[in-house]
Each structure stands twice: as C-alpha cells, then as structure tokens.
Design an enzyme around this catalytic site. Structure first.
Site, PDB file in Angstrom:
ATOM      1  CB  SER A  21      -1.232  -7.300  -5.986  1.00 52.38           C
ATOM      2  OG  SER A  21      -2.530  -7.621  -5.511  1.00 52.38           O
ATOM      3  CG  HIS A  22      -2.941  -4.537  -0.735  1.00 53.40           C
ATOM      4  ND1 HIS A  22      -2.782  -3.557  -1.688  1.00 53.40           N
ATOM      5  CD2 HIS A  22      -2.818  -3.925   0.467  1.00 53.40           C
ATOM      6  CE1 HIS A  22      -2.569  -2.405  -1.083  1.00 53.40           C
ATOM      7  NE2 HIS A  22      -2.591  -2.602   0.224  1.00 53.40           N
ATOM      8  CB  SER A  23      -4.244 -10.442  -3.284  1.00 53.29           C
ATOM      9  OG  SER A  23      -4.444 -11.810  -3.572  1.00 53.29           O
TER      10      SER A  23
END
Length: 106
Positions: free
Chosen positions: A8-10
């Site tokens: 995930s980007h987060s």
C-alpha cells in the site's frame, strides 16, 4: 501454506488491514507481511520495491505468496521487486488485482 503481502502507498492503511486480517486468519495456514509507505517523514505516501522484495522474502517458506496492491504504481513497484528476487522464489509469487481490503480478507 499460502502467505500474503500487503502493498500500500499508506503504512497506516496497510497496518489496519493487517490488524483486521490477523483477527481472522490461522497463522499455521497463512502469514502476512506488509510493504507500505516510504521512509520520508515529509512525504510518507508511496511504495518501495526493496520493501516489497524484503516482505516477499520474509514469507519465502510458503508454497505460494499472493501480493495484494492498492494502486497502479504499487503494481509497478511489485513487478520491479519480483525482478529482483531469486527466480525460484519469484515463481511462487502471484499478483492479485482484487480490491485491497476485501481481497486480503477473502
């Protein structure tokens, strides 16, 4: 055993998915690893092929590894990570285009 890598980007999103999934899975049949965010406090959103490669390697004892990804560039980073892996391990990896949260939990 089939293991799962959450990309995930987060980091916060990935940790939330991991916490939710860990409530439901049996660790003798499936383990999770996350590769999320980048190591830049000012701009922590992003993906890192080396983190993804390390997460996959941490689950190398599996029969198969499924990689769940959140957005387009996560796919590109994962493809790069797979190119960096040992060929035998890379052959165990499957990229899954299912929705990140629902797919991981399924």
């Amino acid at each position: 055993m089939i293991n799962i890598v959450i990309v995930s980007h987060s980091k916060h999103l990935a940790e939330g998915i991991e916490a939710l999934a860990n409530q439901m899975l049996n660790p003798t049949h499936c383990r999770l690893a996350i590769a999320a965010g980048v190591d830049d406090e000012a701009h922590p959103i992003g993906t890192d092929a080396i983190k993804i490669m390390t997460a996959i390697e941490s689950l190398a004892d599996a029969d198969a590894i499924i990689v769940m990804m959140d957005l387009g560039s996560a796919i590109l980073s994962t493809e790069t990570a797979i190119e960096l892996l040992d060929t035998e391990l890379a052959q165990k990896v499957t990229l899954c285009s299912a929705p990140l949260v629902e797919g991981t939990l399924a």
